[in-house]
Scaffold this motif. Structure first.
Motif, short mmCIF file in Angstrom:
data_model
loop_
_atom_site.label_atom_id
_atom_site.label_comp_id
_atom_site.label_asym_id
_atom_site.label_seq_id
_atom_site.Cartn_x
_atom_site.Cartn_y
_atom_site.Cartn_z
N GLY B 255 12.65 -11.79 6.25
CA GLY B 255 13.60 -13.04 6.30
C GLY B 255 13.82 -13.87 7.70
O GLY B 255 14.11 -14.84 7.79
N ASP B 256 13.71 -13.02 8.64
CA ASP B 256 13.83 -13.55 9.87
C ASP B 256 12.85 -14.55 10.36
O ASP B 256 13.42 -15.36 11.15
CB ASP B 256 13.87 -12.51 11.22
CG ASP B 256 15.22 -11.40 11.00
OD1 ASP B 256 15.90 -11.64 10.31
OD2 ASP B 256 14.85 -10.23 11.87
N CYS B 258 11.58 -16.57 8.14
CA CYS B 258 11.52 -17.66 7.27
C CYS B 258 12.41 -18.75 7.48
O CYS B 258 13.72 -18.55 8.16
CB CYS B 258 12.29 -17.03 5.92
SG CYS B 258 12.33 -18.21 4.79
N THR B 259 11.93 -19.97 7.34
CA THR B 259 12.99 -21.16 7.68
C THR B 259 13.38 -21.84 6.22
O THR B 259 13.87 -22.86 6.43
CB THR B 259 11.43 -22.13 8.28
OG1 THR B 259 10.62 -22.48 7.72
CG2 THR B 259 11.06 -21.66 9.67
N ARG B 260 13.13 -21.05 5.32
CA ARG B 260 13.53 -21.68 4.06
C ARG B 260 13.14 -23.18 3.78
O ARG B 260 13.71 -23.93 3.26
CB ARG B 260 15.20 -21.55 4.12
CG ARG B 260 15.64 -20.11 4.14
CD ARG B 260 16.89 -20.03 3.45
NE ARG B 260 17.93 -20.91 3.91
CZ ARG B 260 19.21 -21.02 3.24
NH1 ARG B 260 19.32 -20.25 2.19
NH2 ARG B 260 20.04 -21.79 3.77
N CYS B 261 11.71 -23.24 3.99
CA CYS B 261 11.20 -24.71 3.75
C CYS B 261 10.98 -24.73 2.39
O CYS B 261 10.83 -26.05 1.84
CB CYS B 261 10.07 -24.65 4.54
SG CYS B 261 8.71 -23.89 4.17
N GLY B 262 10.88 -23.70 1.60
CA GLY B 262 10.98 -23.67 0.21
C GLY B 262 9.34 -24.02 -0.31
O GLY B 262 9.04 -24.13 -1.40
N ASP B 263 8.24 -23.94 0.53
CA ASP B 263 6.87 -24.02 0.35
C ASP B 263 6.48 -22.92 -0.72
O ASP B 263 5.74 -23.24 -1.63
CB ASP B 263 5.92 -23.91 1.38
CG ASP B 263 6.16 -25.18 2.53
OD1 ASP B 263 6.81 -25.94 1.98
OD2 ASP B 263 5.45 -25.03 3.49
N TYR B 265 8.49 -21.38 -2.91
CA TYR B 265 9.01 -21.64 -4.30
C TYR B 265 8.30 -22.77 -4.91
O TYR B 265 7.89 -22.60 -6.08
CB TYR B 265 10.58 -22.22 -3.83
CG TYR B 265 11.13 -22.71 -5.15
CD1 TYR B 265 11.53 -21.99 -6.51
CD2 TYR B 265 11.48 -23.98 -5.11
CE1 TYR B 265 12.17 -22.50 -7.41
CE2 TYR B 265 12.12 -24.74 -6.32
CZ TYR B 265 12.49 -23.87 -7.33
OH TYR B 265 12.69 -24.47 -8.67
N ARG B 266 7.82 -23.66 -4.28
CA ARG B 266 6.91 -24.81 -4.97
C ARG B 266 5.99 -24.49 -5.35
O ARG B 266 5.35 -24.72 -6.61
CB ARG B 266 6.76 -26.14 -3.94
CG ARG B 266 7.65 -26.72 -3.31
CD ARG B 266 7.33 -27.69 -2.35
NE ARG B 266 6.10 -28.23 -3.04
CZ ARG B 266 6.10 -29.13 -3.98
NH1 ARG B 266 7.47 -29.54 -4.60
NH2 ARG B 266 4.91 -29.57 -4.45
N ASP B 277 14.65 -18.67 -0.71
CA ASP B 277 16.18 -18.60 -0.29
C ASP B 277 16.82 -17.27 0.23
O ASP B 277 17.85 -17.22 0.95
CB ASP B 277 17.16 -19.39 -1.37
CG ASP B 277 17.10 -20.61 -1.48
OD1 ASP B 277 16.46 -21.31 -0.79
OD2 ASP B 277 17.53 -21.36 -2.40
N VAL B 279 16.90 -14.39 2.26
CA VAL B 279 16.20 -13.96 3.84
C VAL B 279 16.76 -12.68 4.29
O VAL B 279 16.73 -12.10 5.13
CB VAL B 279 16.68 -15.07 4.66
CG1 VAL B 279 16.14 -16.22 4.56
CG2 VAL B 279 18.25 -15.17 4.94
#
Lengths: 423, 337
Positions: B255-256, B258-263, B265-266, B277, B279
């Motif tokens: 999680g550290d 992760c930028t939560r860019c959501g790629d 998830y897409r 989401d 992290v």
């Protein structure tokens, strides 16, 4: 002998002042540091051409003005436009804008408004798209419009976690694409969008290659040079920029293998965050690197935030490409205008770790409320993590050099001591 | 820098996952659906839809079918030897499952593969996929557990009078098989279309076989417009998830990084929001995960997501891999303007 006397017009005066600001910084970059990089010459010359000689780069082309970093350049390129980011760093323009904006406004917004007010562009935008990010940027649009420029607001949400904001932003991006498509008289197609996504993605991958070198113990490139490179992406011809950065990557590879280090052995490694340094306002970065520290990474919208995240497409059809583009500009963004910003804090910590940073310098423009407000939470987080941080407030004026230098030098000294103690 | 050196790890991290998975699924599909013809028999405890109705073709048998069969016995019988036999069966199922974890769904399951083929057809015809709203996505999560409980309970209620209720009719002995689209779709691939029928012999059979036909229709239409439509409701996935923790193949997230860019998830066919989401959690094999590894392939952050087998990283997200998979590694100069 006959000498001709002419009276300098306001535009000429503005250009002369801006040229003075520009050349001062260019010369500092060129001459104040050891082991200069040959392929940086391209960028020094580029900035001299544009800002000292007022030379247009995109004559005969449709120039699409953008603000901030949320207007997708992929769509602009696909529709044969040239994106020109108008966030401005000139003190001369800041002073002009100062008369049009409230006293305590952000210098970046004032300078941007000032440039529009003077209507003195080397590459004048034919139309400008402005995302509704912070209050000042949002409201500046109407002021700029009153000078007779075409400004189109692109609705940007201030939360990014919710399903509704995601849907809203997707609609905004679609609206933008339709608007621009009409303006350009060209259709957005699967092929032209795919090509431009890949081109911009390639440019970003080159940026990532550059940053890799900064992770090494011997850092082959200065932070101020990196800011100049990323800043050139605001307005340069993308193909030229790509070629110049390819050369730069090759040269850094060479320098890296030779162990060239542009700073001293004990120079603290700084992660830079906060209000964006935009040419020629490299005041704080220059002070940092002239004080024997080196910027190894940054978390700002004129550099890392603009390049870090690439569009990721799952199905290469128009519907999915547009959605991926929208998500990229919203989800990954760490702009302080968002209600919550844990992502930004986590990002700074991650940058400190992966670039072996010794400390963080956080600059906020006086008047940039969102960065000023986020300062507390970032400072608290850094304290928790045991990362030294210096918070500086500054503006575009050339006046506080001495005081700022003292503060930065003191911080750098303390980092050096800390490093020594650790050993 | 190991930049230009060949290494196996780098080659794997740079792989074109879509292509790899496409071929892997074809091979797995062939073994499960046609393996019987070459004498393959992987037993009847498989944690995937290897359909018993596929006669000679099947390369093994689905445990959910076996499970329903086993449970249709008087409860007294489970005290003693039959009880042990039942637990051994369940244990065998778990052992098979632990090898690949949910990877059975993403890489082996013939029903999953069929849905992916339909997705490809949709993508080729440039029709947009549909999505559930986040609220609905959450609501439908429980359906697979309800189906699982029903398929466990109904056979028990045929052989036993539970809570004094009358015993159920024998027509419900394989309740899930009756409504599983695999019963019709899989034998169809070996030329047997005889499962497409409605049984009028009793009321129960009539209802169940009709439901089965309807669900198969929904399966075909649904998975054309919604990626992995059926997997959202799959009781096999629910059963598997009970055993998922000790499995050997894992999807880990740092999680550290992760930028939560959501790629991710897409890219996720199962619309799992947590992958982007969350992290904090390391083990990202959530209840609906199919371990298809598309999230890893779509992640641009160095080492943020990884497939891990018994503690060893076998495939992880890298910037280089991302750029290659997105075909962003080359500069094509345009002279259009």
């Amino acid at each position: 002998m006959h000498t001709e006397h002419t009276i300098e017009s306001p535009h000429e005066r503005q250009n002369r002042h801006k040229a003075m600001e520009a050349i001062h910084v260019i010369n500092a970059l060129k001459e104040d540091f050891k082991s200069p990089i040959k392929s940086m010459e391209y960028f020094y010359t580029l900035f001299e051409r544009v800002y000292c000689n007022h030379e247009p780069l995109h004559e005969g082309k449709s120039k699409i003005g953008t603000m901030c970093i949320q207007i997708p350049s992929e769509i602009i390129y696909a529709l044969d436009g040239v994106p020109i980011r108008l966030c401005n760093g000139f003190y001369t323009d800041d002073e002009i804008g100062g008369d049009l904006m409230p006293q305590k406004s952000c210098p970046l917004v004032k300078a941007t408004v000032g440039l529009f007010a003077s209507d003195n562009f080397s590459d004048k935008p034919d139309i400008t798209f402005s995302p509704t990010t912070c209050d000042q940027k949002t409201k500046a649009g109407a002021i700029i419009e009153s000078f007779g420029h075409t400004i189109i607001d692109v609705g940007f949400p201030r939360t990014k976690e919710s399903e509704a904001s995601r849907a809203y932003w997707r609609e905004s991006v679609k609206g933008f694409a339709v608007e621009l498509s009409k303006f350009q008289g060209k259709k957005l197609t699967r092929t032209n969008l795919e090509n431009s996504i890949k081109k911009v993605g390639y440019a970003q991958s080159l940026y990532h290659k550059l940053t890799e070198f900064r992770k090494h113990q011997a850092v082959p490139i200065l932070g101020v040079d990196m800011f100049l490179v990323t800043n050139a992406f605001f307005f340069d011809k993308i193909d030229d920029w790509i070629r110049a950065v390819e050369n730069l990557v090759a040269e850094l590879e060479q320098r890296s293998s030779e162990g060239v280090h542009v700073a001293g052995k004990a120079s603290p490694r700084i992660v830079y965050t906060g209000s964006p340094p935009i040419f020629p306002n490299y005041k704080i970065p220059l002070i940092i690197e002239q004080s024997d520290a080196i910027i190894v990474a940054d978390e700002t919208c004129s550099s890392n935030r603009m390049f870090n995240d690439m569009v990721a497409v799952d199905e290469w059809n128009l519907y999915d490409m547009i959605d991926s583009i929208s998500d990229k500009y919203l989800k990954a963004c760490t702009c302080p205008i968002f209600t919550q910003n844990d992502d930004r804090i986590r990002r700074i910590i991650q940058l400190v770790r992966s670039y072996s940073g010794d400390g963080v310098i956080y600059q906020a423009f006086a008047g940039c409320q969102v960065y000023e407000m986020e300062q507390r939470s970032v400072l608290a987080a850094m304290e928790r993590e045991g990362i030294p941080i210096l918070y500086i407030e500054s503006d575009y004026s050339p006046s506080q050099q001495g005081q700022l230098t003292t503060r930065v030098e003191a911080f750098v000294e303390s980092l050096k001591n800390r490093k020594r103690m650790k050993k | 820098m190991t930049k230009n050196k060949f290494s196996l790890r780098r080659a794997v991290n740079n792989m074109n996952l879509v292509r790899f998975r496409f071929w892997f699924q074809i091979v797995a599909f062939a073994l499960i659906v046609y393996g019987g013809y070459i004498g393959l028999d992987l037993g009847n405890k498989l944690p995937t839809f290897a359909c018993v109705f596929n006669g000679e073709g099947t390369g093994g048998k689905c445990y959910v079918g076996e499970l329903q069969h086993d449970l249709k016995h008087p409860l007294e019988g489970f005290i003693g030897f039959a009880g042990y036999a039942f637990l051994i069966s369940l244990g065998m199922f778990a052992v098979w499952f632990w090898a690949l974890n949910k990877g059975w769904c993403g890489f082996v399951c013939p029903l999953g593969t069929m849905q992916d083929w339909l997705t490809m057809a949709r993508e080729k015809s440039r029709i947009r996929f549909s999505e559930y709203s986040w609220a609905n996505r959450k609501k439908i999560k429980s359906i697979k557990y309800i189906l699982l409980i029903l398929l466990l309970l109904l056979p028990v209620m045929i052989a036993n009078s539970v809570f004094g209720l009358p015993k159920l009719p024998n027509g419900l002995s394989m309740p899930f098989c009756d409504i599983c689209p695999g019963r019709m779709m899989i034998p169809a691939f070996t030329g047997h279309f005889n499962q497409f029928y409605i049984d009028f012999s009793s009321k129960t059979d009539l209802v169940m076989t009709t439901l089965g036909m309807i669900i198969t229709g929904l399966f075909l239409v649904g998975s054309f417009i919604k990626k992995r439509f059926f997997c959202y409701f799959c009781p096999m996935a629910a059963l598997q998830y009970v055993f998922s923790k000790p499995a050997l193949l894992k999807l880990y997230k740092d999680g550290d990084k992760c930028t939560r860019c959501g790629d991710c998830y897409r890219a996720c066919d199962m619309d799992i929001l947590e992958i982007a989401d969350d992290v904090k959690t390391k083990n990202m094999v959530t209840e609906d995960c199919t371990l298809c590894l598309k999230c890893i392939a779509a992640c641009p952050e160095e080492g943020c997501l990884e497939a891990n087998f018994m503690g060893a990283t076998i495939f992880e997200s890298t910037k280089e891999g991302f750029v290659l998979r997105m075909a962003m590694d080359q500069h094509k100069e345009s002279h259009a303007h």
